[in-house]
Design a protein around this motif. Structure first.
Motif, PDB file in Angstrom:
ATOM      1  N   GLN A 298       3.808  -4.179  -5.536  1.00 42.52           N
ATOM      2  CA  GLN A 298       2.441  -3.840  -5.154  1.00 42.52           C
ATOM      3  C   GLN A 298       1.418  -4.584  -6.014  1.00 42.52           C
TER       4      GLN A 298
ATOM      5  N   ARG B 195      -0.445   3.402  -8.453  1.00 41.33           N
ATOM      6  CA  ARG B 195       0.011   2.811  -7.186  1.00 41.33           C
ATOM      7  C   ARG B 195      -1.028   3.004  -6.086  1.00 41.33           C
TER       8      ARG B 195
ATOM      9  N   THR C 179      -3.417  -0.071  -3.732  1.00 40.95           N
ATOM     10  CA  THR C 179      -3.710  -0.192  -2.303  1.00 40.95           C
ATOM     11  C   THR C 179      -5.198   0.006  -2.024  1.00 40.95           C
TER      12      THR C 179
ATOM     13  N   ARG D 195       0.902  -8.476  -5.085  1.00 41.09           N
ATOM     14  CA  ARG D 195       0.372  -8.909  -3.800  1.00 41.09           C
ATOM     15  C   ARG D 195      -0.813  -9.849  -4.050  1.00 41.09           C
TER      16      ARG D 195
ATOM     17  N   ASP E  65       8.959  -1.473  -7.161  1.00 41.85           N
ATOM     18  CA  ASP E  65       7.891  -1.172  -6.209  1.00 41.85           C
ATOM     19  C   ASP E  65       6.523  -1.440  -6.814  1.00 41.85           C
TER      20      ASP E  65
END
Length: 397
Positions: free
Chosen positions: A126, A359, A363, A129, A122
Motif C-alpha cells: 500500500q 493503512r 488509501t 503505490r 500488505d
C-alpha cells in the motif's frame, strides 16, 4: 511547458485525519489486507491446525480431570495397587498432553511468523503505490514515522494478536468442555439454611461465572485507561527515535555550527515526554495489579470454599472433591482470560489503532489527491518553458 490546475484548492483537507476511526473500521481494514495477502493460504492452514490441537488438548484436560477422582480415592483408601495403576494412566495422559503442547507452541510461532509477513507485505504494498509515500509524508501527523508503523507496530500487532487469539480460543474450548463436568458434580445438591432447603442446579457453575464476572468488570474498569496511554507511549517513542535519526543525519552541520546544545535540548525534551507517558502507564498498571493480584490470592481457596458444602454433606468423596476443584479451576481460568490479559488487550487495541489507521491513511491520500491542485503538463507552440498559475504549498499549509 504550461502549468495549469483544473480544480479549486481545498486547504482544509491538507491533512489526512483517521485517528477517530472505530474499532470495527480498524478490524475491517486489517481483514481486507489479510484477505488480499499472498500468504493467506498458509496462514489459514496453520490456524486450522492449531484449532485441531487445542480441541485435542481440551479432551486430554477433561481426561486428566476425571483421573483426579480415582487417584485421590486410591490415596484415601491406601490402595497401593490402584495407586500405581493410576500413576500409569497419568503418565499416558500427561505424555499425550506434552506432545500436544509442543505442537501448539510450534503452530503458535508459525501463525506469528505468517501474520507478520502478511501484515508487513500488505503495508509495504500500500505504501509503495505510485506517489503514495510522497502524499502521505505531506498528510499531517499520520504520515510521521511510517517505518515504525510498518516494522515495529506491525510486528507487535502480530505477536499480540497471535497470543491473545490462541489464548481466547483455548479458554473458550476449555470452558465449554468443563461446564458440563462442573454442572454434573454440583447437580442435585441442596443447601439447608435455618430449616429451609434451597436447591440451585449447577450452583458451582454459577459461582464460577459470578466470581470471574466481578473480577473481569473490575479489571476493565481499572485497566481501560491503558489503551490511550499505550497509544501515547508509542507516539512518543517514535518522536524520540525520529529526533535521534535527524541528529545523526546532520552531525556534520551540527558540529560545524556548534548546534550541540540545541540538539541536546530537543532530544531531552522528547525523552522527557516519553518518560512522562511511561510513568502514567506504570501507575495504571500498578492500579490494575491491585485487582488482579487480589483475585489471584483469593482463587487459591475459592474452589475449595465453593465445593466444600457438597463435600461436607457427604454427597461426594475426597476424590470427587478434588475433581470438582479441578473442574472449577478450569472453568474459572477460562472465564478469567480477560482479567489475565487486560494489559495485553489494551496494548493490542493501541497497536491495532496505529497500524489500521496508517493503512486507512494510505488509501485516504488518494481521495485527498483527487481534490487537491496538481500539475498538468502541456507543450507550448514555440517550445518555450512557461508556468501558469503556479502555487507552492508547504506541509504546514
Amino acid at each position: 511547458m504550461d502549468d495549469q490546475t483544473d480544480k479549486k484548492p481545498a486547504p482544509q483537507k491538507a491533512a489526512v485525519s483517521v485517528e477517530a476511526s472505530s474499532l470495527a473500521d480498524q478490524v475491517a481494514t486489517i481483514k481486507l489486507g489479510l484477505k488480499a495477502s499472498p500468504v493467506r493460504g498458509p496462514l489459514a492452514w496453520v490456524c486450522v491446525g492449531i484449532v485441531a490441537v487445542i480441541v485435542a488438548t481440551a479432551i486430554g484436560q477433561v481426561l486428566l480431570n476425571r483421573w483426579n477422582q480415582p487417584f485421590y480415592d486410591a490415596l484415601a483408601r491406601r490402595d497401593m495397587a490402584d495407586f500405581l495403576h493410576q500413576l500409569l494412566v497419568f503418565a499416558m495422559i500427561a505424555g499425550g498432553l506434552l506432545v500436544l503442547n509442543i505442537g501448539q507452541t510450534w503452530l503458535n510461532q508459525m501463525i506469528r511468523l505468517r501474520l507478520r509477513e502478511a501484515l508487513t507485505l500488505d503495508l509495504i504494498d500500500q505504501w509503495m503505490r505510485p506517489a503514495r509515500a510522497f502524499r502521505l509524508a505531506n498528510a499531517g501527523a499520520i504520515g510521521v514515522n511510517p517505518d515504525q508503523r510498518m516494522q515495529q507496530d506491525a510486528a507487535h500487532l502480530s505477536d499480540l494478536s497471535t497470543d491473545l487469539g490462541v489464548g481466547l480460543l483455548q479458554s473458550f474450548i476449555l470452558l465449554v468442555s468443563f461446564i458440563g463436568v462442573l454442572w454434573e458434580l454440583s447437580s442435585g445438591f441442596v443447601f439447608h439454611i435455618g430449616g429451609y432447603s434451597l436447591a440451585i442446579p449447577g450452583y458451582m457453575v454459577w459461582a464460577a461465572f459470578l466470581y470471574a464476572g466481578i473480577a473481569s468488570w473490575l479489571s476493565w474498569l481499572v485497566g481501560r485507561p491503558l489503551i490511550g496511554l499505550n497509544s501515547e507511549r508509542y507516539t512518543r517513542e517514535a518522536e524520540l527515535r525520529s529526533s535521534m535519526v535527524r541528529v545523526n543525519e546532520n552531525v556534520d552541520a551540527i558540529a560545524l555550527y556548534h548546534g550541540e546544545p540545541d540538539a541536546r535540548r530537543r532530544l531531552e525534551l522528547d525523552l522527557g515526554t516519553l518518560l512522562g507517558a511511561m510513568r502514567r502507564i506504570f501507575t495504571a498498571q500498578i492500579n490494575l495489579s491491585w485487582v488482579t493480584d487480589t483475585y489471584g490470592w483469593i482463587t487459591v481457596v475459592a474452589p475449595i470454599l465453593v465445593a466444600s458444602p457438597v463435600y461436607f454433606s457427604g454427597d461426594i468423596s475426597f476424590g470427587g472433591l478434588m475433581m470438582a476443584v479441578g473442574a472449577f479451576n478450569q472453568v474459572h481460568s477460562s472465564l478469567r482470560w480477560f482479567i489475565n490479559n487486560i494489559g495485553s488487550i489494551a496494548d493490542w487495541r493501541a497497536t491495532l489503532m496505529r497500524v489500521a489507521d496508517f493503512r486507512i491513511a494510505l488509501t485516504e491520500t488518494d481521495a485527498l489527491h483527487d481534490t487537491e491542485k496538481r500539475i498538468q503538463f502541456g507543450e507550448n507552440a514555440n517550445g518555450s518553458l512557461t508556468f501558469d498559475k503556479l502555487q507552492v504549498s508547504s506541509p504546514e499549509g
